[in-house]
Motif scaffolding. Sequence first.
Motif, PDB file in Angstrom:
ATOM      1  N   UNK A  26      26.449  27.344  15.751  1.00 18.88           N
ATOM      2  CA  UNK A  26      26.857  26.395  14.720  1.00 18.88           C
ATOM      3  C   UNK A  26      28.269  26.712  14.240  1.00 18.88           C
ATOM      4  N   UNK A  27      29.057  25.680  14.001  1.00 21.93           N
ATOM      5  CA  UNK A  27      30.403  25.892  13.462  1.00 21.93           C
ATOM      6  C   UNK A  27      30.326  25.974  11.944  1.00 21.93           C
ATOM      7  N   UNK A  28      31.445  26.352  11.329  1.00 21.45           N
ATOM      8  CA  UNK A  28      31.492  26.410   9.862  1.00 21.45           C
ATOM      9  C   UNK A  28      31.158  25.031   9.289  1.00 21.45           C
ATOM     10  N   UNK A  38      29.989  19.129   2.334  1.00 22.51           N
ATOM     11  CA  UNK A  38      30.613  18.253   3.327  1.00 22.51           C
ATOM     12  C   UNK A  38      32.115  18.507   3.334  1.00 22.51           C
ATOM     13  N   UNK A  39      32.606  19.041   4.411  1.00 26.15           N
ATOM     14  CA  UNK A  39      34.044  19.316   4.540  1.00 26.15           C
ATOM     15  C   UNK A  39      34.698  18.072   5.148  1.00 26.15           C
ATOM     16  N   UNK A  40      35.838  17.632   4.628  1.00 24.93           N
ATOM     17  CA  UNK A  40      36.493  16.454   5.212  1.00 24.93           C
ATOM     18  C   UNK A  40      36.697  16.646   6.719  1.00 24.93           C
ATOM     19  N   UNK A  41      36.475  15.594   7.490  1.00 31.40           N
ATOM     20  CA  UNK A  41      36.717  15.697   8.933  1.00 31.40           C
ATOM     21  C   UNK A  41      36.883  14.315   9.501  1.00 31.40           C
ATOM     22  N   UNK A  42      37.695  14.175  10.531  1.00 31.13           N
ATOM     23  CA  UNK A  42      37.898  12.880  11.188  1.00 31.13           C
ATOM     24  C   UNK A  42      37.752  12.981  12.696  1.00 31.13           C
ATOM     25  N   UNK A  43      38.390  13.976  13.316  1.00 29.56           N
ATOM     26  CA  UNK A  43      38.330  14.023  14.781  1.00 29.56           C
ATOM     27  C   UNK A  43      37.021  14.645  15.255  1.00 29.56           C
ATOM     28  N   UNK A  44      36.241  15.203  14.339  1.00 31.41           N
ATOM     29  CA  UNK A  44      34.941  15.762  14.720  1.00 31.41           C
ATOM     30  C   UNK A  44      33.864  14.702  14.589  1.00 31.41           C
ATOM     31  N   UNK A  45      33.002  14.598  15.615  1.00 35.36           N
ATOM     32  CA  UNK A  45      31.832  13.740  15.523  1.00 35.36           C
ATOM     33  C   UNK A  45      30.686  14.429  16.246  1.00 35.36           C
ATOM     34  N   UNK A  46      29.502  14.380  15.637  1.00 30.98           N
ATOM     35  CA  UNK A  46      28.328  14.989  16.287  1.00 30.98           C
ATOM     36  C   UNK A  46      28.180  14.448  17.701  1.00 30.98           C
ATOM     37  N   UNK A  47      27.903  15.319  18.624  1.00 29.67           N
ATOM     38  CA  UNK A  47      27.663  14.882  20.007  1.00 29.67           C
ATOM     39  C   UNK A  47      28.913  14.936  20.863  1.00 29.67           C
ATOM     40  N   UNK A  48      30.086  14.932  20.244  1.00 31.75           N
ATOM     41  CA  UNK A  48      31.323  15.033  21.011  1.00 31.75           C
ATOM     42  C   UNK A  48      31.849  16.463  20.920  1.00 31.75           C
ATOM     43  N   UNK A  49      32.569  16.871  21.949  1.00 34.87           N
ATOM     44  CA  UNK A  49      33.169  18.203  21.934  1.00 34.87           C
ATOM     45  C   UNK A  49      34.158  18.310  20.766  1.00 34.87           C
ATOM     46  N   UNK A  50      34.038  19.359  19.935  1.00 33.75           N
ATOM     47  CA  UNK A  50      35.017  19.499  18.855  1.00 33.75           C
ATOM     48  C   UNK A  50      36.409  19.692  19.452  1.00 33.75           C
ATOM     49  N   UNK A  52      39.424  19.704  17.213  1.00 37.27           N
ATOM     50  CA  UNK A  52      40.289  20.380  16.249  1.00 37.27           C
ATOM     51  C   UNK A  52      41.682  19.822  16.171  1.00 37.27           C
ATOM     52  N   UNK A  53      41.867  18.542  16.457  1.00 36.84           N
ATOM     53  CA  UNK A  53      43.241  18.025  16.484  1.00 36.84           C
ATOM     54  C   UNK A  53      43.729  17.448  15.167  1.00 36.84           C
ATOM     55  N   UNK A  54      42.813  16.999  14.279  1.00 33.67           N
ATOM     56  CA  UNK A  54      43.308  16.279  13.093  1.00 33.67           C
ATOM     57  C   UNK A  54      43.608  17.218  11.935  1.00 33.67           C
ATOM     58  N   UNK A  55      42.946  18.331  11.894  1.00 32.44           N
ATOM     59  CA  UNK A  55      43.198  19.353  10.860  1.00 32.44           C
ATOM     60  C   UNK A  55      42.758  18.935   9.459  1.00 32.44           C
ATOM     61  N   UNK A  67      45.129  28.744   8.015  1.00 29.16           N
ATOM     62  CA  UNK A  67      43.866  28.074   7.722  1.00 29.16           C
ATOM     63  C   UNK A  67      43.131  27.834   9.038  1.00 29.16           C
ATOM     64  N   UNK A  68      41.812  27.735   8.960  1.00 37.02           N
ATOM     65  CA  UNK A  68      41.018  27.577  10.189  1.00 37.02           C
ATOM     66  C   UNK A  68      40.388  26.178  10.234  1.00 37.02           C
ATOM     67  N   UNK A  69      40.441  25.512  11.396  1.00 36.34           N
ATOM     68  CA  UNK A  69      39.749  24.231  11.517  1.00 36.34           C
ATOM     69  C   UNK A  69      38.230  24.488  11.569  1.00 36.34           C
ATOM     70  N   UNK A  70      37.518  24.040  10.557  1.00 34.96           N
ATOM     71  CA  UNK A  70      36.099  24.417  10.466  1.00 34.96           C
ATOM     72  C   UNK A  70      35.246  23.747  11.528  1.00 34.96           C
ATOM     73  N   UNK A  71      35.773  22.701  12.190  1.00 32.96           N
ATOM     74  CA  UNK A  71      34.964  22.003  13.196  1.00 32.96           C
ATOM     75  C   UNK A  71      34.867  22.799  14.486  1.00 32.96           C
TER      76      UNK A  71
END
Lengths: 917, 168
Positions: A26-28, A38-50, A52-55, A67-71
């Motif tokens: 599991x990721x952070x 719930x951490x803000x995220x846009x380029x991450x979606x369940x089922x797709x490979x993370x 880490x491009x949008x930050x 800082x670390x991309x939590x996805x």
Amino acid sequence: MTAVPESAKPTSFLLDGRAVDALPGETILQAARRHGVDIPHLCYKDGLRPDGNCRACVVEVKGERPLAPSCCRIPQEGMEVATTSERARHSQKMVLELLLSDVVETTYTLGSELETWARALEIDTPRFAPRRQPEPDASHPAIAVNLDACIQCTRCQRACREEQVNDVIGYALRGSQAKIIFDVDDPMGSSSCVGCGECVQACPTGALMPAKEAGLIEPDKTVDSVCPYCGVGCLLTYHVKDNTILQVTGRDGPSNHGRLCVKGRYGFDYITHPHRLTRPLIRKSGIPKSTEITIDPADPSDVFREASWEEALDFAAGGLKKIRDEKGGQALAGFGSAKGSNEEAYLFQKLVRTGFGTNNVDHCTRLCHASSVVALLEGIGSGAVSNQVADVAEAECIIVIGSNASENHPVAATFMKNAAKAGKTLVVMDPRRTELARHASYYLQFKPDTDVALLNAMMHTIIEEGLVHQEFIEQRTAGFDLIKQNVAGFSPEEMEPVCGIAAETIREVARRYATASGSMIFWGMGVSQHIHGTDNARCLIALALMTGQIGRPGTGLHPLRGQNNVQGASDAGLIPMMFPEYQRVDNEEVRQRFEALWGVSLDPQAGLTVVEIMDAILDDRLHGMYIMGENPAMSDPNLHHARQALAKLDHLVVQDLFLTETAAFADVILPASALPEKTGTFTNTDRRVQLARKALDPPGQARQDLDIIQEMARRLGLDWQYHDTAAVYEEMRQAISALGGISWSRLESQDSVTYPCWTEDDPGRPVVFQKDFPTSDGIARFVPARLIHADELPDAEFPFVLITGRQLEHWHTGAMTRRASVLNAIEPQPVINVHPEDLTALDGAEGDLLTIASRRGEITAYARVDAGLQRNEIFIPFCYQEAAANLLTNEALDPYGKIPEFKYCAVRVSVNRTAEA
Amino acid sequence: MAVQFSEETHKQFEDVLTRYPTKQAAILPTLWLAQTEFGYLSPAVMEHVADLLDLSPAYVHGVATFYTMFYKEPMGKCHVQVCTNLSCTLRGAEKIVHCLEDRLGVKVGQTTGDKIFSLSEVECLGSCGTAPVIQINDDYHENQTPESTLGLIDELARQAESASTSGS
């Protein structure tokens, strides 16, 4: 007690000062969400490979400078993570503000994740200059492309390239000019896009949206249901407003994990097509039935008049009753449908058996996998698949033979392609090179009609090179010596000129199949629809048995089911020689059991099959039929023959959504309901029993199929009182022991349960035959096959081989899909696929009208170049009524499965110079 | 097939393949071969490369458009590339760009109507000691002034003209 390996233990870490755990892998971001953060995220979606491009999801990790991309960061033991510290928040907000400045203010979807996060983090109008925006692209009938809302998160690209493996979407240019492209920056509508809409489902901003702004309308309700098309059995959600489907989204079902294809996602408006039957129709007196179908489905008033339900039902049942009473039950027959629910199939066969008094009940499985089922029952005692499609993830070698899975089972094909990408050996065997071959380690383009030669040569190699699984053969099979003798004369070297595959390639594939830790075989109609279809399947079974590649995860035999409920309709007993659960009607003990269950005496004789029923009508032995949701006037071989038979019937009752080609021969037509209008269970190719829920009311006076069957039953003297679908299901469960543990209420809570399932707490058996086979002695049987040729070989007069099949966009006879606006816009006209060199030799060009003639008929269709064919092979989809391929096909039958030879007949082709294009 | 490598280029392509562990890894040298053969990478050329390497056209397009030295449009016979990085700019590169625009009648990024000259600004050519530098096709021209550059252009224009008259 066995020690839990270190990697499988949860990790403890501090999340915003709170001690939490993360599961292995599991990721952070995922762990935080599970703990309510719930951490803000846009380029991450369940089922797709993370990626880490949008930050947008960056968090502060104590002791780390950046800082670390939590996805894409896995927490470590004791790590201290701050998701809302000043530094993290500042950075998250800056990312969102920059992205917001990249897009226009126009809203394309109600569910924009960018807007949602921007609101949540209280970001106003961005301070940064906007970028130059690309033009909108409305070239695709189903998908609106507005890249001025694109934030280049690449979720669409990962959905297209990695999830569906269609490889259409790319990421071009760089810096501020970077953009999403289709192929080589083509408009989406003219790119190689297959319209699966996975990118739309993945897009967080509405840059890719369903056309016609469907994403901007708030639905009244969402209803979780099942796809009405192929046997993959994708779970989906209908978004409904004012009794109309706005859009369809994929659900995380066990067979699709959110994925859908163009049919499932965009092929739903057939339900509201103006051709939809909304009132019962009765044939006007004195109108003869002609084999030339000229009725306009939009206005059949020349031939039919509208009637009340009472009148139509009395007339429908009365006509059948009269024949039964005067000529006996054997003068009647019924065709159920693999498109209907299990409950409909069950009640329909019960009606024919108990109301008509005959076993003359069949359905289209006869035309697709009858031969496979015969071979499977004979060899291993069960016609269902041994392993599920999802098992490709466990397999090491995957053979796909005679199946154009990318078009006919598109979502199943995505999992095969995922497996190939993960390094598994994918072997595609097909006389016609299809999309899947691009992903294969081995593609074997054997000559049509030579399956047995190729497969026997593989077995020859396996035996000769000592690659058999001796222990498995000894303990779990019988008849190996027969096979050994049989394939002795089929060396790869001798078979090379027969099947057209190099001996060394046959040997390599045979070795790979035999020695892999797990090998699966998938097959489709290319195997089954031959007069040697049963023999073809026998060879596949023998391959699995001699190598022990069955009975474990990642192994086994999987005949891919074509329609959404072929498996269920067969289980439910829409088979002339079998009661529900494949219990033979000529078995005294079985019959007594069903007589006790149904309270009537039953016909001890096996009934007639689809094509035999047509023959019996022409022989004056059969006079009345009840056809529910089937279209034999399009799907039977040698249609002239089938249509003559239908025209000759004294009384034909058709129950359907549309005035199909078959309904044109009806005496009475009963308007029925579409899948989204009903509740019922459907069993997919994987043996998963899945619940469809009613999302819409049927239009006009159209009624539920289950109600119609019961009304018919009552008028035929049966006292049936099923209050709802669940009542029918629960009775069916008494007849089908493998459903024992799958109660209606369990389906309501779980949506999908695999059978066999014996008790309520049994999770179901995805892999069967682990210890024994369901034969009388638990042992599987080898059945040898010799080389038999097709019934009609090409000659000087008819030099081409015709292969029929389906297209991605059109399903079965096209009754539904050709009335679905998106699907019909993509594939509007009848086509004939021809090898480019053959087309040149015919002095024709792509788009020319070609005339194709066999000994039985002639049609005209537009030429399409298909370099995947071999010379002197043509392919025609059978869904176009104006160019019905089955006017040409040969009705010769496989002697065991009684399946016609749809995949091989001789035709001639010429350019049609007279007709206007 | 609309676009296809010549036999000679195909042989070079086969040779390139032997130097890489996978076909995908050979994408840059293959695109380079394609540009050498066809002058620029049209969509049809990219599709051919995708076909040769078992890659999707979208992937090839993505790689090709990432690199500015892969041309997506037809280029003039002489590609005049003026370095406008720090050293060259300090030594007057901008003046050279302006006088080239005037002389050729095109802006940076454009090609002359007679398809003889294309003009580009480029980043550091790695020859700061001899700034300003321009590169015409594969050749460096160092220590340039507007006058020396225009002299080069006149010479190239003369050569192109005599080539076209002797060729006709």
